[in-house]
Design a protein around this motif. Structure first.
Motif, PDB file in Angstrom:
ATOM      1  N   SER A 188     104.393 -36.541  87.523  1.00  0.00           N
ATOM      2  CA  SER A 188     105.798 -36.529  87.125  1.00  0.00           C
ATOM      3  C   SER A 188     106.504 -35.353  87.790  1.00  0.00           C
ATOM      4  O   SER A 188     105.848 -34.463  88.349  1.00  0.00           O
ATOM      5  N   ARG A 189     107.828 -35.392  87.707  1.00  0.00           N
ATOM      6  CA  ARG A 189     108.630 -34.321  88.313  1.00  0.00           C
ATOM      7  C   ARG A 189     109.751 -33.916  87.363  1.00  0.00           C
ATOM      8  O   ARG A 189     110.247 -34.762  86.610  1.00  0.00           O
ATOM      9  N   ILE A 190     110.130 -32.653  87.438  1.00  0.00           N
ATOM     10  CA  ILE A 190     111.283 -32.161  86.664  1.00  0.00           C
ATOM     11  C   ILE A 190     112.167 -31.361  87.619  1.00  0.00           C
ATOM     12  O   ILE A 190     111.691 -30.440  88.288  1.00  0.00           O
ATOM     13  N   PHE A 191     113.431 -31.757  87.695  1.00  0.00           N
ATOM     14  CA  PHE A 191     114.386 -31.044  88.548  1.00  0.00           C
ATOM     15  C   PHE A 191     115.431 -30.375  87.656  1.00  0.00           C
ATOM     16  O   PHE A 191     115.917 -30.995  86.701  1.00  0.00           O
ATOM     17  N   ALA A 192     115.756 -29.137  87.957  1.00  0.00           N
ATOM     18  CA  ALA A 192     116.775 -28.438  87.171  1.00  0.00           C
ATOM     19  C   ALA A 192     117.717 -27.693  88.096  1.00  0.00           C
ATOM     20  O   ALA A 192     117.281 -27.077  89.078  1.00  0.00           O
ATOM     21  N   LEU A 193     118.995 -27.797  87.814  1.00  0.00           N
ATOM     22  CA  LEU A 193     120.000 -27.058  88.567  1.00  0.00           C
ATOM     23  C   LEU A 193     120.989 -26.491  87.556  1.00  0.00           C
ATOM     24  O   LEU A 193     121.601 -27.246  86.790  1.00  0.00           O
ATOM     25  N   GLY A 194     121.123 -25.182  87.539  1.00  0.00           N
ATOM     26  CA  GLY A 194     121.959 -24.617  86.482  1.00  0.00           C
ATOM     27  C   GLY A 194     122.678 -23.361  86.881  1.00  0.00           C
ATOM     28  O   GLY A 194     122.501 -22.811  87.972  1.00  0.00           O
ATOM     29  N   LEU A 195     123.520 -22.914  85.971  1.00  0.00           N
ATOM     30  CA  LEU A 195     124.291 -21.688  86.147  1.00  0.00           C
ATOM     31  C   LEU A 195     123.768 -20.657  85.151  1.00  0.00           C
ATOM     32  O   LEU A 195     123.706 -20.923  83.950  1.00  0.00           O
ATOM     33  N   ASP A 196     123.379 -19.493  85.678  1.00  0.00           N
ATOM     34  CA  ASP A 196     122.852 -18.412  84.850  1.00  0.00           C
ATOM     35  C   ASP A 196     123.865 -17.265  84.900  1.00  0.00           C
ATOM     36  O   ASP A 196     124.179 -16.766  85.988  1.00  0.00           O
ATOM     37  N   THR A 197     124.401 -16.867  83.764  1.00  0.00           N
ATOM     38  CA  THR A 197     125.451 -15.838  83.766  1.00  0.00           C
ATOM     39  C   THR A 197     125.149 -14.719  82.768  1.00  0.00           C
ATOM     40  O   THR A 197     124.468 -14.929  81.771  1.00  0.00           O
ATOM     41  N   HIS A 198     125.697 -13.553  83.065  1.00  0.00           N
ATOM     42  CA  HIS A 198     125.540 -12.382  82.182  1.00  0.00           C
ATOM     43  C   HIS A 198     126.791 -11.540  82.329  1.00  0.00           C
ATOM     44  O   HIS A 198     127.222 -11.248  83.440  1.00  0.00           O
TER      45      HIS A 198
ATOM     46  N   PHE B 137     107.815 -36.937  77.140  1.00  0.00           N
ATOM     47  CA  PHE B 137     109.031 -36.218  77.550  1.00  0.00           C
ATOM     48  C   PHE B 137     109.520 -35.302  76.422  1.00  0.00           C
ATOM     49  O   PHE B 137     109.311 -35.603  75.243  1.00  0.00           O
ATOM     50  N   PRO B 138     110.163 -34.169  76.776  1.00  0.00           N
ATOM     51  CA  PRO B 138     110.646 -33.240  75.751  1.00  0.00           C
ATOM     52  C   PRO B 138     111.657 -33.902  74.806  1.00  0.00           C
ATOM     53  O   PRO B 138     112.323 -34.877  75.181  1.00  0.00           O
ATOM     54  N   TRP B 139     111.788 -33.346  73.617  1.00  0.00           N
ATOM     55  CA  TRP B 139     112.563 -33.982  72.552  1.00  0.00           C
ATOM     56  C   TRP B 139     114.038 -34.167  72.895  1.00  0.00           C
ATOM     57  O   TRP B 139     114.703 -35.037  72.350  1.00  0.00           O
TER      58      TRP B 139
ATOM     59  N   VAL C 139     125.218 -13.861  77.384  1.00  0.00           N
ATOM     60  CA  VAL C 139     124.332 -14.582  78.300  1.00  0.00           C
ATOM     61  C   VAL C 139     124.665 -16.060  78.173  1.00  0.00           C
ATOM     62  O   VAL C 139     124.754 -16.579  77.050  1.00  0.00           O
ATOM     63  N   GLY C 140     124.880 -16.735  79.291  1.00  0.00           N
ATOM     64  CA  GLY C 140     125.159 -18.171  79.254  1.00  0.00           C
ATOM     65  C   GLY C 140     124.348 -18.886  80.320  1.00  0.00           C
ATOM     66  O   GLY C 140     124.411 -18.518  81.488  1.00  0.00           O
ATOM     67  N   GLN C 141     123.562 -19.858  79.912  1.00  0.00           N
ATOM     68  CA  GLN C 141     122.708 -20.588  80.865  1.00  0.00           C
ATOM     69  C   GLN C 141     122.825 -22.082  80.582  1.00  0.00           C
ATOM     70  O   GLN C 141     122.385 -22.556  79.527  1.00  0.00           O
ATOM     71  N   LEU C 142     123.412 -22.792  81.542  1.00  0.00           N
ATOM     72  CA  LEU C 142     123.594 -24.234  81.382  1.00  0.00           C
ATOM     73  C   LEU C 142     122.917 -24.939  82.552  1.00  0.00           C
ATOM     74  O   LEU C 142     123.229 -24.651  83.707  1.00  0.00           O
ATOM     75  N   TYR C 143     122.013 -25.854  82.252  1.00  0.00           N
ATOM     76  CA  TYR C 143     121.213 -26.492  83.302  1.00  0.00           C
ATOM     77  C   TYR C 143     121.299 -28.014  83.223  1.00  0.00           C
ATOM     78  O   TYR C 143     121.095 -28.592  82.146  1.00  0.00           O
ATOM     79  N   PHE C 144     121.571 -28.645  84.378  1.00  0.00           N
ATOM     80  CA  PHE C 144     121.415 -30.097  84.475  1.00  0.00           C
ATOM     81  C   PHE C 144     119.938 -30.349  84.789  1.00  0.00           C
ATOM     82  O   PHE C 144     119.400 -29.825  85.768  1.00  0.00           O
ATOM     83  N   THR C 145     119.294 -31.117  83.937  1.00  0.00           N
ATOM     84  CA  THR C 145     117.849 -31.314  84.075  1.00  0.00           C
ATOM     85  C   THR C 145     117.530 -32.791  84.175  1.00  0.00           C
ATOM     86  O   THR C 145     117.997 -33.590  83.364  1.00  0.00           O
ATOM     87  N   LYS C 146     116.744 -33.142  85.186  1.00  0.00           N
ATOM     88  CA  LYS C 146     116.397 -34.548  85.445  1.00  0.00           C
ATOM     89  C   LYS C 146     114.889 -34.720  85.398  1.00  0.00           C
ATOM     90  O   LYS C 146     114.143 -33.984  86.042  1.00  0.00           O
ATOM     91  N   LEU C 147     114.447 -35.706  84.613  1.00  0.00           N
ATOM     92  CA  LEU C 147     113.019 -36.024  84.555  1.00  0.00           C
ATOM     93  C   LEU C 147     112.719 -37.196  85.486  1.00  0.00           C
ATOM     94  O   LEU C 147     113.564 -38.046  85.714  1.00  0.00           O
ATOM     95  N   SER C 148     111.498 -37.231  85.960  1.00  0.00           N
ATOM     96  CA  SER C 148     111.049 -38.389  86.725  1.00  0.00           C
ATOM     97  C   SER C 148     109.624 -38.707  86.291  1.00  0.00           C
ATOM     98  O   SER C 148     108.699 -37.941  86.568  1.00  0.00           O
ATOM     99  N   ASN C 149     109.486 -39.782  85.558  1.00  0.00           N
ATOM    100  CA  ASN C 149     108.174 -40.256  85.083  1.00  0.00           C
ATOM    101  C   ASN C 149     107.458 -39.227  84.201  1.00  0.00           C
ATOM    102  O   ASN C 149     106.234 -39.124  84.224  1.00  0.00           O
ATOM    103  N   GLN C 150     108.218 -38.456  83.451  1.00  0.00           N
ATOM    104  CA  GLN C 150     107.644 -37.392  82.626  1.00  0.00           C
ATOM    105  C   GLN C 150     107.206 -37.939  81.259  1.00  0.00           C
ATOM    106  O   GLN C 150     108.041 -38.321  80.442  1.00  0.00           O
ATOM    107  N   THR C 151     105.886 -38.004  81.051  1.00  0.00           N
ATOM    108  CA  THR C 151     105.368 -38.439  79.746  1.00  0.00           C
ATOM    109  C   THR C 151     104.289 -37.467  79.269  1.00  0.00           C
ATOM    110  O   THR C 151     103.400 -37.126  80.050  1.00  0.00           O
TER     111      THR C 151
ATOM    112  N   ASP D 255     112.604 -40.894  82.358  1.00  0.00           N
ATOM    113  CA  ASP D 255     113.412 -40.682  83.566  1.00  0.00           C
ATOM    114  C   ASP D 255     114.828 -40.216  83.223  1.00  0.00           C
ATOM    115  O   ASP D 255     115.732 -40.303  84.052  1.00  0.00           O
ATOM    116  N   ASP D 256     114.991 -39.720  82.038  1.00  0.00           N
ATOM    117  CA  ASP D 256     116.323 -39.338  81.562  1.00  0.00           C
ATOM    118  C   ASP D 256     116.805 -38.046  82.242  1.00  0.00           C
ATOM    119  O   ASP D 256     116.015 -37.293  82.818  1.00  0.00           O
ATOM    120  N   SER D 257     118.099 -37.813  82.163  1.00  0.00           N
ATOM    121  CA  SER D 257     118.657 -36.533  82.614  1.00  0.00           C
ATOM    122  C   SER D 257     119.673 -36.084  81.574  1.00  0.00           C
ATOM    123  O   SER D 257     120.296 -36.910  80.910  1.00  0.00           O
TER     124      SER D 257
END
Lengths: 343, 198
Positions: A63-73, A101-103, A87-99, A109-111
């Protein structure tokens, strides 16, 4: 329990949309009141992207997990000094075949957008008064309190042990001359700033100063989350010598994961080693979980490394293997690799 | 192919950022209190240490460089007693054979060293240099007077300082290089904000 639950409405009130808007406006206003000719910006931000591949050898699944986010302080200041920080951290996270999968995801395959940390810490109280933290923050417990593992393969089982790694709530914290502490009351909604079916979590850690070569801490946890009640008490320690580190955490407690109260013991021991330029970090962890009623305890070995090419690019790898065959029959063996880039 | 080009471009043009997530940043609260016991509050001033600063350090201190973790946004703390400025606190890291040594430097308003404390130092000889006798070699010195303690190779201390370092000459070299870079970078990057404070 009663006293903890009666705090819910007050903490909940901190998180209605109007309070958050007012909080942001107040901090913005205070920030703009800095008395210098050029306002002090004190703002850090970076884009943080990572791609992770997981090979679960036991279940023959990749499986794969992709994350792209903004990390601020951001540090907020006035003419008489710092008021606090955000502190502000917002991430777009995409799963691929992850079983499994987190709650926070609906399928393998959700994002989704994930808020990792989003909090303000007010530090300008009178002498002797603690700082006040409000928002979505890591529960102050065990090794994770001093050693942040957000977005890394390295992990101290925080989420698994407590039922959540981060939660919305309010906390008090301070660093004194000889020790430091952090306690919090959170709502148990995990990614949602609300209590769900009476959920809550009371967490706290007191420990020696975190920059010393030997650090020792004691943590407590009392929570009801996802319909599961949990109680934990833990000690953690870190000892550093030259480029070596010896870390440990031992937690005792009980929970109602299987309807009735069951005792659980959890031990983690880590040995790590860094290169003198700190680009290469190696670690090995030995983790034991022992639950009353189980015929066998669960023993895991986790070996990992990370290599920091420069301030932006990091490659990390880990292999996690179960040592004792569980009742289900197959030993877990998970091999992971991650490339992370901050710019 | 397009993705590869984008990644390569990012690698080339990316600014210097912190390699660690910002939620792990911690202020040296206890050390500031130790170095300025009268402090009631502190003022943070964050500035960007970039490749241009790195070049200027290399130029001013030949044979020296900044570790990659020293690039990016860094904080200078102004120690205050209510609205009075007591001095400045600057934490810098220097590579050593024991990993990074982090030292908290206390400076007065004229950028003269008042004191220092080890924040992180995994050398077994740390205690030798944590002594008042060794610290006296640094206290009261500014960048120019401290530079006189550097030997001609630009990276080791001269005999005068090494004599005070007893059995810890390598760590003494690390402390000296760290002090020089701290004073230099403070002046190069923070002079404008510090002048406004007066």
């Amino acid at each position: 329990m009663g006293i903890f639950k009666c705090l819910q409405p007050y903490v909940q009130r901190c998180f209605n949309e109007y309070s958050l808007v007012l909080l942001s406006l107040s901090l913005g206003l205070v920030c703009s009141l800095a008395s210098y000719a050029e306002p002090i910006e004190n703002f850090r931000w970076s884009i943080d992207g990572s791609a992770r591949i997981n090979n679960n050898i036991a279940s023959d699944n990749t499986s794969r997990i992709f994350a792209l986010g903004l990390d601020t302080h951001k540090v907020f200041t006035s003419k008489s000094g710092d008021i606090g920080y955000m502190v502000g951290q917002l991430y777009f996270t995409k799963l691929s075949n992850q079983t499994p999968f987190p709650w926070m995801f609906d399928d393998k395959d959700d994002s989704t957008l994930v808020v990792r940390e989003a909090h303000v810490n007010y530090t300008a109280g009178p002498a002797g008064m603690p700082n006040i933290r409000l928002g979505h923050f890591t529960l102050p417990f065990g090794l994770e309190n001093n050693l942040d593992t957000n977005g890394r393969l390295l992990d101290y089982n925080h989420g698994k042990n407590l039922g959540a790694k981060v939660d919305w709530g309010i906390g008090l914290n301070d660093v004194l001359d000889t020790f430091q502490y952090s306690v919090s009351y959170t709502l148990g909604g995990k990614d949602e700033p609300k209590s769900i079916n009476g959920s809550y979590a009371v967490t706290g850690r007191v420990g020696s100063l975190s920059y010393h070569d030997f650090v020792f801490g004691v943590s407590l946890y009392h929570a009801e989350m996802d319909g599961v009640k949990r109680k934990r008490v833990a000690i953690d320690w870190q000892y550093y010598w030259h480029t070596w580190g010896l870390l440990g955490e031992a937690a005792l407690g009980k929970d109602t994961k299987q309807q009735q109260w069951r005792n659980e013991q959890y031990y983690l021991l880590e040995v790590n080693k860094r290169s003198v330029d700190e680009q290469l970090k190696l670690y090995t962890q030995y983790i034991v979980t022992n639950r009353s009623g189980d015929k066998k305890n669960n023993q895991l070995v986790n070996i990992g490394l990370s290599y920091q090419f420069n301030g932006q690019l990091e490659l990390s790898m880990s292999s996690r293997k179960q040592l004792i065959t569980p009742e289900s029959g197959k030993k877990q063996h998970l091999v992971r690799a991650q490339l992370r880039y901050r710019f | 192919m397009k993705s590869l080009i984008i990644i390569v471009l990012l690698l080339v043009v990316a600014p210097d950022v912190s390699a660690i997530a910002y939620c792990s940043l911690r202020d040296p609260v206890a050390q500031i209190k130790q170095l300025f016991p009268q402090k009631t509050n502190q003022l943070s001033i964050v500035k960007d240490i970039d490749e241009s600063t790195r070049s200027r350090v290399k130029q001013a201190l030949p044979n020296n460089d900044l570790h990659f973790s020293e690039l990016g946004k860094h904080t200078l703390y102004v120690a205050m007693n209510n609205q009075d400025v007591l001095g400045y606190v600057h934490v810098r890291s220097e590579q050593s054979k024991w990993g990074l040594v982090e030292i908290v430097w206390a400076l007065d308003k004229n950028l003269v060293i008042k004191d220092f404390a080890f924040q992180r130092c995994r050398s077994p000889k740390k205690a030798l240099l944590d002594s008042r006798d060794f610290k006296q070699a640094f206290i009261g010195k500014n960048y120019q007077s401290l530079k006189k303690l550097l030997s001609s190779n630009g990276i080791t201390a001269n005999a005068l300082l090494l004599d005070k370092a007893k059995q810890a000459p390598e760590l003494a070299n690390v402390v000296l290089r760290c002090a020089l870079k701290t004073l230099l970078i403070t002046e190069l990057l923070w002079w404008r904000e510090l002048n406004q404070l007066e």
